[in-house]
Design a protein around this motif. Structure first.
Motif, PDB file in Angstrom:
ATOM      1  N   ALA A  79       0.828  -1.207   0.000  1.00 23.33           N
ATOM      2  CA  ALA A  79       0.000   0.000   0.000  1.00 23.33           C
ATOM      3  C   ALA A  79       0.863   1.258   0.000  1.00 23.33           C
ATOM      4  O   ALA A  79       0.589   2.214  -0.729  1.00 23.33           O
ATOM      5  CB  ALA A  79      -0.937  -0.004   1.212  1.00 23.33           C
ATOM      6  N   LEU A  80       1.903   1.243   0.800  1.00 24.17           N
ATOM      7  CA  LEU A  80       2.783   2.404   0.917  1.00 24.17           C
ATOM      8  C   LEU A  80       3.541   2.663  -0.381  1.00 24.17           C
ATOM      9  O   LEU A  80       3.490   3.760  -0.943  1.00 24.17           O
ATOM     10  CB  LEU A  80       3.758   2.188   2.075  1.00 24.17           C
ATOM     11  N   VAL A  81       4.225   1.668  -0.875  1.00 24.35           N
ATOM     12  CA  VAL A  81       5.044   1.834  -2.077  1.00 24.35           C
ATOM     13  C   VAL A  81       4.188   2.097  -3.308  1.00 24.35           C
ATOM     14  O   VAL A  81       4.438   3.053  -4.063  1.00 24.35           O
ATOM     15  CB  VAL A  81       5.958   0.606  -2.281  1.00 24.35           C
ATOM     16  N   ASP A  82       3.178   1.282  -3.509  1.00 22.62           N
ATOM     17  CA  ASP A  82       2.342   1.459  -4.696  1.00 22.62           C
ATOM     18  C   ASP A  82       1.608   2.800  -4.657  1.00 22.62           C
ATOM     19  O   ASP A  82       1.444   3.453  -5.692  1.00 22.62           O
ATOM     20  CB  ASP A  82       1.360   0.305  -4.846  1.00 22.62           C
ATOM     21  N   GLY A  83       1.184   3.220  -3.466  1.00 25.05           N
ATOM     22  CA  GLY A  83       0.529   4.519  -3.333  1.00 25.05           C
ATOM     23  C   GLY A  83       1.458   5.674  -3.646  1.00 25.05           C
ATOM     24  O   GLY A  83       1.091   6.617  -4.356  1.00 25.05           O
ATOM     25  N   MET A  84       2.680   5.603  -3.143  1.00 16.57           N
ATOM     26  CA  MET A  84       3.643   6.682  -3.410  1.00 16.57           C
ATOM     27  C   MET A  84       4.022   6.741  -4.890  1.00 16.57           C
ATOM     28  O   MET A  84       4.131   7.825  -5.466  1.00 16.57           O
ATOM     29  CB  MET A  84       4.901   6.516  -2.555  1.00 16.57           C
ATOM     30  N   ILE A  85       4.186   5.586  -5.507  1.00 19.68           N
ATOM     31  CA  ILE A  85       4.495   5.576  -6.940  1.00 19.68           C
ATOM     32  C   ILE A  85       3.324   6.153  -7.730  1.00 19.68           C
ATOM     33  O   ILE A  85       3.525   6.966  -8.641  1.00 19.68           O
ATOM     34  CB  ILE A  85       4.859   4.151  -7.412  1.00 19.68           C
ATOM     35  N   ALA A  86       2.104   5.771  -7.388  1.00 16.57           N
ATOM     36  CA  ALA A  86       0.930   6.257  -8.108  1.00 16.57           C
ATOM     37  C   ALA A  86       0.797   7.775  -8.026  1.00 16.57           C
ATOM     38  O   ALA A  86       0.486   8.426  -9.027  1.00 16.57           O
ATOM     39  CB  ALA A  86      -0.340   5.585  -7.568  1.00 16.57           C
ATOM     40  N   ILE A  87       1.040   8.347  -6.864  1.00 20.11           N
ATOM     41  CA  ILE A  87       0.956   9.800  -6.704  1.00 20.11           C
ATOM     42  C   ILE A  87       1.927  10.502  -7.640  1.00 20.11           C
ATOM     43  O   ILE A  87       1.605  11.522  -8.236  1.00 20.11           O
ATOM     44  CB  ILE A  87       1.274  10.210  -5.246  1.00 20.11           C
ATOM     45  N   HIS A  88       3.096   9.965  -7.766  1.00 21.38           N
ATOM     46  CA  HIS A  88       4.135  10.609  -8.565  1.00 21.38           C
ATOM     47  C   HIS A  88       4.041  10.265 -10.048  1.00 21.38           C
ATOM     48  O   HIS A  88       4.606  10.963 -10.877  1.00 21.38           O
ATOM     49  CB  HIS A  88       5.509  10.245  -8.007  1.00 21.38           C
ATOM     50  N   ARG A  89       3.333   9.205 -10.398  1.00 15.82           N
ATOM     51  CA  ARG A  89       3.244   8.762 -11.787  1.00 15.82           C
ATOM     52  C   ARG A  89       2.389   9.688 -12.638  1.00 15.82           C
ATOM     53  O   ARG A  89       2.642   9.854 -13.827  1.00 15.82           O
ATOM     54  CB  ARG A  89       2.689   7.348 -11.845  1.00 15.82           C
ATOM     55  N   ASP A  90       1.359  10.310 -12.060  1.00 15.04           N
ATOM     56  CA  ASP A  90       0.442  11.132 -12.843  1.00 15.04           C
ATOM     57  C   ASP A  90       1.154  12.273 -13.575  1.00 15.04           C
ATOM     58  O   ASP A  90       0.905  12.498 -14.751  1.00 15.04           O
ATOM     59  CB  ASP A  90      -0.666  11.717 -11.960  1.00 15.04           C
ATOM     60  N   TYR A  91       1.985  12.983 -12.871  1.00 14.73           N
ATOM     61  CA  TYR A  91       2.679  14.132 -13.457  1.00 14.73           C
ATOM     62  C   TYR A  91       4.157  14.072 -13.096  1.00 14.73           C
ATOM     63  O   TYR A  91       4.640  14.865 -12.290  1.00 14.73           O
ATOM     64  CB  TYR A  91       2.085  15.446 -12.943  1.00 14.73           C
ATOM     65  N   PRO A  92       4.914  13.153 -13.670  1.00 12.15           N
ATOM     66  CA  PRO A  92       6.313  13.005 -13.262  1.00 12.15           C
ATOM     67  C   PRO A  92       7.155  14.250 -13.529  1.00 12.15           C
ATOM     68  O   PRO A  92       8.025  14.583 -12.736  1.00 12.15           O
ATOM     69  CB  PRO A  92       6.815  11.811 -14.063  1.00 12.15           C
ATOM     70  N   ALA A  93       6.895  14.949 -14.611  1.00 14.82           N
ATOM     71  CA  ALA A  93       7.672  16.165 -14.885  1.00 14.82           C
ATOM     72  C   ALA A  93       7.324  17.256 -13.869  1.00 14.82           C
ATOM     73  O   ALA A  93       8.183  18.052 -13.492  1.00 14.82           O
ATOM     74  CB  ALA A  93       7.437  16.647 -16.310  1.00 14.82           C
ATOM     75  N   LEU A  94       6.085  17.284 -13.411  1.00 15.41           N
ATOM     76  CA  LEU A  94       5.689  18.231 -12.365  1.00 15.41           C
ATOM     77  C   LEU A  94       6.539  18.018 -11.127  1.00 15.41           C
ATOM     78  O   LEU A  94       7.053  18.967 -10.534  1.00 15.41           O
ATOM     79  CB  LEU A  94       4.209  18.044 -12.012  1.00 15.41           C
ATOM     80  N   HIS A  95       6.725  16.773 -10.751  1.00 17.62           N
ATOM     81  CA  HIS A  95       7.496  16.482  -9.547  1.00 17.62           C
ATOM     82  C   HIS A  95       8.961  16.848  -9.722  1.00 17.62           C
ATOM     83  O   HIS A  95       9.603  17.297  -8.785  1.00 17.62           O
ATOM     84  CB  HIS A  95       7.293  15.030  -9.122  1.00 17.62           C
ATOM     85  N   ARG A  96       9.475  16.697 -10.933  1.00 11.08           N
ATOM     86  CA  ARG A  96      10.849  17.145 -11.191  1.00 11.08           C
ATOM     87  C   ARG A  96      10.945  18.651 -10.973  1.00 11.08           C
ATOM     88  O   ARG A  96      11.891  19.138 -10.363  1.00 11.08           O
ATOM     89  CB  ARG A  96      11.287  16.766 -12.605  1.00 11.08           C
ATOM     90  N   VAL A  97       9.952  19.390 -11.465  1.00  9.09           N
ATOM     91  CA  VAL A  97       9.942  20.848 -11.290  1.00  9.09           C
ATOM     92  C   VAL A  97       9.847  21.197  -9.809  1.00  9.09           C
ATOM     93  O   VAL A  97      10.599  22.024  -9.303  1.00  9.09           O
ATOM     94  CB  VAL A  97       8.783  21.499 -12.076  1.00  9.09           C
ATOM     95  N   LEU A  98       8.929  20.560  -9.100  1.00  8.43           N
ATOM     96  CA  LEU A  98       8.754  20.853  -7.673  1.00  8.43           C
ATOM     97  C   LEU A  98      10.025  20.569  -6.892  1.00  8.43           C
ATOM     98  O   LEU A  98      10.377  21.306  -5.968  1.00  8.43           O
ATOM     99  CB  LEU A  98       7.598  20.039  -7.089  1.00  8.43           C
ATOM    100  N   LEU A  99      10.724  19.504  -7.257  1.00  7.62           N
ATOM    101  CA  LEU A  99      11.958  19.144  -6.554  1.00  7.62           C
ATOM    102  C   LEU A  99      13.112  20.079  -6.888  1.00  7.62           C
ATOM    103  O   LEU A  99      13.983  20.308  -6.057  1.00  7.62           O
ATOM    104  CB  LEU A  99      12.360  17.707  -6.900  1.00  7.62           C
ATOM    105  N   ASP A 100      13.124  20.605  -8.098  1.00  2.87           N
ATOM    106  CA  ASP A 100      14.269  21.376  -8.552  1.00  2.87           C
ATOM    107  C   ASP A 100      14.146  22.877  -8.349  1.00  2.87           C
ATOM    108  O   ASP A 100      15.128  23.592  -8.518  1.00  2.87           O
ATOM    109  CB  ASP A 100      14.540  21.084 -10.037  1.00  2.87           C
ATOM    110  N   LEU A 101      12.967  23.369  -7.988  1.00  3.63           N
ATOM    111  CA  LEU A 101      12.829  24.807  -7.763  1.00  3.63           C
ATOM    112  C   LEU A 101      13.637  25.226  -6.540  1.00  3.63           C
ATOM    113  O   LEU A 101      13.658  24.519  -5.532  1.00  3.63           O
ATOM    114  CB  LEU A 101      11.355  25.183  -7.557  1.00  3.63           C
TER     115      LEU A 101
END
Length: 190
Positions: A79-101
């Motif tokens: 539940a933990l791993v699959d849930g965390m992957i799913a959250i980040h899978r929708d907009y992976p480039a968004l997460h790159r931006v959020l991490l790199d700002l």
């Protein structure tokens, strides 16, 4: 309307990055006037903070679900791993931006509250399977950092959809917690 604007903001940030992230573009994608957008978000930084808050809420929801709903260790890891992957899978480039700002979050108090709850929930997971000996929170920090690091790096590298990512990360979590991992090809919920 706020949800539609935040969702449109996430899509634009994912597609165009910070340099192409404009309130006019977001309003167009959301199907609202720029005046309506500004009624809720005075500038693109406020909208960015709303996108981050939504992400933080989704992360905490996965953690709460894993802590509250899974008694079996393999089920919790799944539940933990699959849930965390799913959250980040929708907009992976968004997460790159959020991490790199450079300025990770303008709402310091809200970010600290998120971090406190985030680590408290990871602490509950550690305590359940490794015992209550993590008074200083090092084990909770380590487990959260391992999952976060793997998922965020997979997002940066475009590997979130790779079939082996979840399996390997579930194995890592189970190993760290000192519990048996789910055999390859099987599901804890099956």
């Amino acid at each position: 309307m706020v949800d539609a604007i935040v969702e449109a903001g996430a899509r634009v940030l994912d597609a165009r990055g910070w340099a192409g992230f404009t309130t006019n573009e977001v309003a167009g994608v959301a199907g609202v006037s720029i005046g309506s957008l500004y009624q809720y978000f005075p500038d693109k930084t406020a909208l960015l903070d709303a996108i981050r808050r939504r992400h933080f809420e989704a992360v905490l929801a996965v953690l709460r679900s894993a802590v509250d709903g899974q008694a079996a260790p393999a089920g919790l890891a799944e539940a933990l791993v699959d849930g965390m992957i799913a959250i980040h899978r929708d907009y992976p480039a968004l997460h790159r931006v959020l991490l790199d700002l450079p300025n990770p979050y303008a709402g310091e108090a809200a970010f600290r509250a998120f971090q406190d709850e985030y680590l408290r929930l990871y602490g509950a997971i550690v305590a359940r399977y490794r015992g209550p000996d993590d008074a200083d929170g090092v084990a909770a920090h380590l487990l959260s950092s391992a999952i976060e690091g793997v998922v965020h790096n997979a997002a940066r590298r475009g590997l979130l959809a790779h079939a082996g990512l979840g399996r390997e990360l579930r194995g890592l979590v189970c190993s760290y917690l000192g519990v048996a991992a789910i055999p390859a090809g099987r599901s804890a919920t099956a």
